[in-house]
Motif scaffolding. Structure first.
Motif, PDB file in Angstrom:
ATOM      1  N   ASP A   1     132.108  35.230  43.272  1.00 56.65           N
ATOM      2  CA  ASP A   1     133.488  35.533  43.671  1.00 56.65           C
ATOM      3  C   ASP A   1     134.249  34.258  44.026  1.00 56.65           C
ATOM      4  N   LEU A   2     133.561  33.341  44.705  1.00 55.06           N
ATOM      5  CA  LEU A   2     134.192  32.074  45.079  1.00 55.06           C
ATOM      6  C   LEU A   2     134.531  31.254  43.839  1.00 55.06           C
ATOM      7  N   LEU A   3     133.643  31.232  42.871  1.00 55.70           N
ATOM      8  CA  LEU A   3     133.903  30.529  41.610  1.00 55.70           C
ATOM      9  C   LEU A   3     135.134  31.095  40.918  1.00 55.70           C
ATOM     10  N   LEU A   4     135.245  32.408  40.880  1.00 60.07           N
ATOM     11  CA  LEU A   4     136.402  33.052  40.243  1.00 60.07           C
ATOM     12  C   LEU A   4     137.694  32.755  41.001  1.00 60.07           C
ATOM     13  N   THR A   5     137.577  32.548  42.319  1.00 62.73           N
ATOM     14  CA  THR A   5     138.755  32.298  43.151  1.00 62.73           C
ATOM     15  C   THR A   5     139.229  30.856  43.048  1.00 62.73           C
ATOM     16  N   VAL A   6     138.301  29.913  43.154  1.00 68.56           N
ATOM     17  CA  VAL A   6     138.663  28.487  43.114  1.00 68.56           C
ATOM     18  C   VAL A   6     139.093  28.079  41.710  1.00 68.56           C
ATOM     19  N   LYS A   7     138.454  28.583  40.700  1.00 67.70           N
ATOM     20  CA  LYS A   7     138.771  28.298  39.295  1.00 67.70           C
ATOM     21  C   LYS A   7     138.847  26.801  39.002  1.00 67.70           C
ATOM     22  N   PRO A   8     137.765  26.064  39.222  1.00 73.05           N
ATOM     23  CA  PRO A   8     137.803  24.631  38.903  1.00 73.05           C
ATOM     24  C   PRO A   8     138.056  24.392  37.431  1.00 73.05           C
TER      25      PRO A   8
ATOM     26  N   LEU B   1     132.768  26.388  60.062  1.00 73.64           N
ATOM     27  CA  LEU B   1     131.796  27.415  60.388  1.00 73.64           C
ATOM     28  C   LEU B   1     132.061  28.738  59.690  1.00 73.64           C
ATOM     29  N   GLN B   2     133.149  28.836  58.936  1.00 72.82           N
ATOM     30  CA  GLN B   2     133.323  30.040  58.126  1.00 72.82           C
ATOM     31  C   GLN B   2     132.235  30.149  57.058  1.00 72.82           C
ATOM     32  N   LYS B   3     131.644  28.999  56.697  1.00 72.92           N
ATOM     33  CA  LYS B   3     130.508  29.046  55.772  1.00 72.92           C
ATOM     34  C   LYS B   3     129.331  29.780  56.416  1.00 72.92           C
ATOM     35  N   ALA B   4     129.078  29.487  57.693  1.00 69.90           N
ATOM     36  CA  ALA B   4     128.011  30.201  58.405  1.00 69.90           C
ATOM     37  C   ALA B   4     128.322  31.688  58.503  1.00 69.90           C
ATOM     38  N   GLU B   5     129.601  32.007  58.663  1.00 65.79           N
ATOM     39  CA  GLU B   5     130.000  33.416  58.721  1.00 65.79           C
ATOM     40  C   GLU B   5     129.668  34.129  57.414  1.00 65.79           C
ATOM     41  N   TRP B   6     129.862  33.446  56.292  1.00 70.96           N
ATOM     42  CA  TRP B   6     129.538  34.068  55.007  1.00 70.96           C
ATOM     43  C   TRP B   6     128.034  34.287  54.862  1.00 70.96           C
ATOM     44  N   HIS B   7     127.235  33.376  55.423  1.00 69.38           N
ATOM     45  CA  HIS B   7     125.791  33.598  55.429  1.00 69.38           C
ATOM     46  C   HIS B   7     125.445  34.857  56.226  1.00 69.38           C
ATOM     47  N   MET B   8     126.142  35.068  57.318  1.00 77.77           N
ATOM     48  CA  MET B   8     125.892  36.248  58.144  1.00 77.77           C
ATOM     49  C   MET B   8     126.331  37.522  57.423  1.00 77.77           C
ATOM     50  N   ARG B   9     127.460  37.438  56.726  1.00 77.80           N
ATOM     51  CA  ARG B   9     127.971  38.617  56.019  1.00 77.80           C
ATOM     52  C   ARG B   9     127.149  38.932  54.766  1.00 77.80           C
ATOM     53  N   CYS B  10     126.484  37.916  54.234  1.00 80.81           N
ATOM     54  CA  CYS B  10     125.680  38.092  53.017  1.00 80.81           C
ATOM     55  C   CYS B  10     124.265  37.558  53.250  1.00 80.81           C
TER      56      CYS B  10
ATOM     57  N   LYS C   1     135.318  40.486  44.137  1.00 81.68           N
ATOM     58  CA  LYS C   1     135.198  41.578  45.095  1.00 81.68           C
ATOM     59  C   LYS C   1     135.637  41.158  46.492  1.00 81.68           C
ATOM     60  N   ARG C   2     135.761  39.860  46.721  1.00 86.60           N
ATOM     61  CA  ARG C   2     136.008  39.338  48.053  1.00 86.60           C
ATOM     62  C   ARG C   2     137.190  38.379  48.048  1.00 86.60           C
ATOM     63  N   CYS C   3     137.804  38.201  49.219  1.00 89.99           N
ATOM     64  CA  CYS C   3     138.862  37.209  49.415  1.00 89.99           C
ATOM     65  C   CYS C   3     138.322  36.089  50.297  1.00 89.99           C
TER      66      CYS C   3
ATOM     67  N   LYS D   1     119.751  37.300  49.636  1.00 92.64           N
ATOM     68  CA  LYS D   1     120.042  36.285  48.616  1.00 92.64           C
ATOM     69  C   LYS D   1     120.878  36.850  47.467  1.00 92.64           C
ATOM     70  N   GLU D   2     120.670  38.134  47.118  1.00 93.66           N
ATOM     71  CA  GLU D   2     121.443  38.739  46.048  1.00 93.66           C
ATOM     72  C   GLU D   2     122.928  38.815  46.416  1.00 93.66           C
ATOM     73  N   ASP D   3     123.211  39.189  47.655  1.00 93.78           N
ATOM     74  CA  ASP D   3     124.598  39.294  48.110  1.00 93.78           C
ATOM     75  C   ASP D   3     125.243  37.915  48.212  1.00 93.78           C
ATOM     76  N   PHE D   4     124.460  36.946  48.693  1.00 93.61           N
ATOM     77  CA  PHE D   4     124.988  35.582  48.818  1.00 93.61           C
ATOM     78  C   PHE D   4     125.328  35.018  47.438  1.00 93.61           C
ATOM     79  N   GLY D   5     124.445  35.257  46.475  1.00 90.57           N
ATOM     80  CA  GLY D   5     124.726  34.798  45.115  1.00 90.57           C
ATOM     81  C   GLY D   5     125.952  35.462  44.537  1.00 90.57           C
ATOM     82  N   ASP D   6     126.116  36.740  44.801  1.00 83.41           N
ATOM     83  CA  ASP D   6     127.289  37.474  44.320  1.00 83.41           C
ATOM     84  C   ASP D   6     128.561  36.920  44.945  1.00 83.41           C
ATOM     85  N   MET D   7     128.478  36.562  46.232  1.00 82.45           N
ATOM     86  CA  MET D   7     129.633  35.971  46.918  1.00 82.45           C
ATOM     87  C   MET D   7     130.017  34.637  46.265  1.00 82.45           C
ATOM     88  N   LEU D   8     129.030  33.822  45.895  1.00 79.08           N
ATOM     89  CA  LEU D   8     129.331  32.531  45.270  1.00 79.08           C
ATOM     90  C   LEU D   8     130.041  32.714  43.927  1.00 79.08           C
TER      91      LEU D   8
END
Length: 384
Positions: free
Chosen positions: A196-203, A175-184, A132-134, A187-194
């Motif tokens: 999205d990050l997993l799907l983006t990085v694709k380790p 500090l973009q990490k802190a920005e993501w905390h502010m945007r989410c 859902k996020r970039c 805890k539910e939104d922050f978890g959802d963001m993580l």
């Protein structure tokens, strides 16, 4: 995707022990075949801050070195291996270099002749399928053919668990990490963001340092806890589900696992049949200490029955929150620098939190170099 989690015993960090354990894992893990000649390989350890290895806050350099040598044995050239992460706080080259040095990882990279990323370049990642996020990510993350996640087995004041999935948050610069905390802030939104990050990085896969974990008020304010294993998995969510089973965490209480379950990306719990390798290591860890703040994740369930009905309305005010221990505070300002809501100020060489605007992300707790940030709990819940 392979859902299995492979375990190997490693009672200490001596070179031969760790190298042998990592090699046993990678010989069994099908995804390890991606380590091949001509591939650009990124190793992403946990470099939360400039902390000595014995504190068990960062991925131990012996584990990083073992994975480097394993990649070389599979034909990956040293010049094609890069170690990168963005620790807490500003992503300034000098601060990053210092953190790498103190963690012991800089010395490992120099000895093995691989690239250690201390730059600040980043770029926009394409929006991933299902996300859902970039995100803006560190340049080496964007350039890699193979990404190997190297998390530490730790607790976390906000998410409960800081392991395979949460470790990817360091792919976001400074500090973009802190920005993501502010945007989410929830805890539910922050978890959802993580997720999205997993799907983006694709380790490609993860190798977890569980030789000495971190319990209590993690990811930095707890204490080392010998666990005696390393683990590897292609599916990072499966690895984190396995750790929940071992450490006594309900997966539904871990925000990013709950988000993954809502999105149909992982089951409600780990199937023990998916434990592989030295399976006796997949067992409950006795008396593993969770963070003091952890009650807030299931606040209404753990509240005294007499007041449980009122919890949804008052949770913002009575849930655990960070509190400055003024006697230990050195006034360095790192907490104020990283606070996403800018609720912390330093006056007379002491930090102060404005509780009204605090979103309880505990970023300040993560970066405090002297562990001067405690957890303030509402008096009715102190004995829960």
């Amino acid at each position: 995707m392979d859902e299995r989690v492979f375990f190997a015993a490693a009672p200490g960090y001596d070179r031969d022990t760790v190298d042998a354990a990592v090699e046993r894992l990678l010989r069994q893990l099908p995804a390890a075949s991606l380590l091949a000649p001509g591939k650009k390989v990124l190793l992403k350890p946990n470099l939360l801050s400039g902390t000595a290895p014995e504190k068990a806050v960062t991925t131990h350099p012996a584990v990083v070195a073992a994975v480097i040598r394993a990649a070389k044995r599979r034909g990956v050239a040293a010049c094609d291996i890069t170690v990168a992460d963005s620790p807490g706080g500003p992503h300034a080259s000098g601060l990053v270099k210092s953190a790498w040095k103190v963690s012991g990882i800089a010395a490992v990279c120099a000895e093995e002749g691989v690239n250690l990323y201390t730059g600040t370049a980043s770029g926009e990642a394409p929006k991933a399928e299902g996300a859902k996020r970039c995100f803006t990510l560190l340049e080496p993350v964007l350039a890699a053919d193979v990404i190997v996640d190297l998390p530490k087995c730790k607790t976390h004041m906000m998410t409960g668990l800081s392991a395979a999935t949460k470790n990817l948050f360091g792919c976001i610069p400074g500090l973009q990490k802190a920005e993501w905390h502010m945007r989410c802030p929830k805890k539910e939104d922050f978890g959802d963001m993580l997720i999205d990050l997993l799907l983006t990085v694709k380790p490609s896969f993860a190798v977890l340092d569980g030789i000495v974990g971190h319990e209590g008020n993690g990811p930095s304010g707890g204490s080392p806890r010998p666990l005696g294993f390393v683990a590897a998995a292609e599916n990072l969510l499966s690895m984190d589900l396995a750790l929940c089973a071992m450490l006594g965490l309900a997966p539904q209480s871990v925000p990013y696992l709950a988000a993954a379950q809502r999105r149909g990306l992982c089951p409600a719990s780990f199937d023990p049949a998916l434990a592989a390798g030295e399976t006796a290591l997949f067992a409950p860890v006795e008396n593993f200490r969770l963070p003091d703040s952890w009650r807030k994740m299931n606040f209404s369930d753990s509240a005294p029955r007499a007041v449980r009905w009122a919890v949804p309305a008052v949770e913002k005010w009575v849930a655990p929150r960070p509190q400055i221990a003024r006697a230990r505070c050195i006034g360095c300002g790192r907490c104020a620098e990283i606070c996403p809501q800018h609720t912390i100020e330093v006056k007379n060489k002491k930090a102060r939190i404005k509780p009204k605007d605090c979103i309880r992300c505990f970023c300040c707790h993560e970066v405090c170099p002297v562990q001067a940030i405690d957890t303030k709990r509402f008096f009715l819940f102190k004995k829960l």
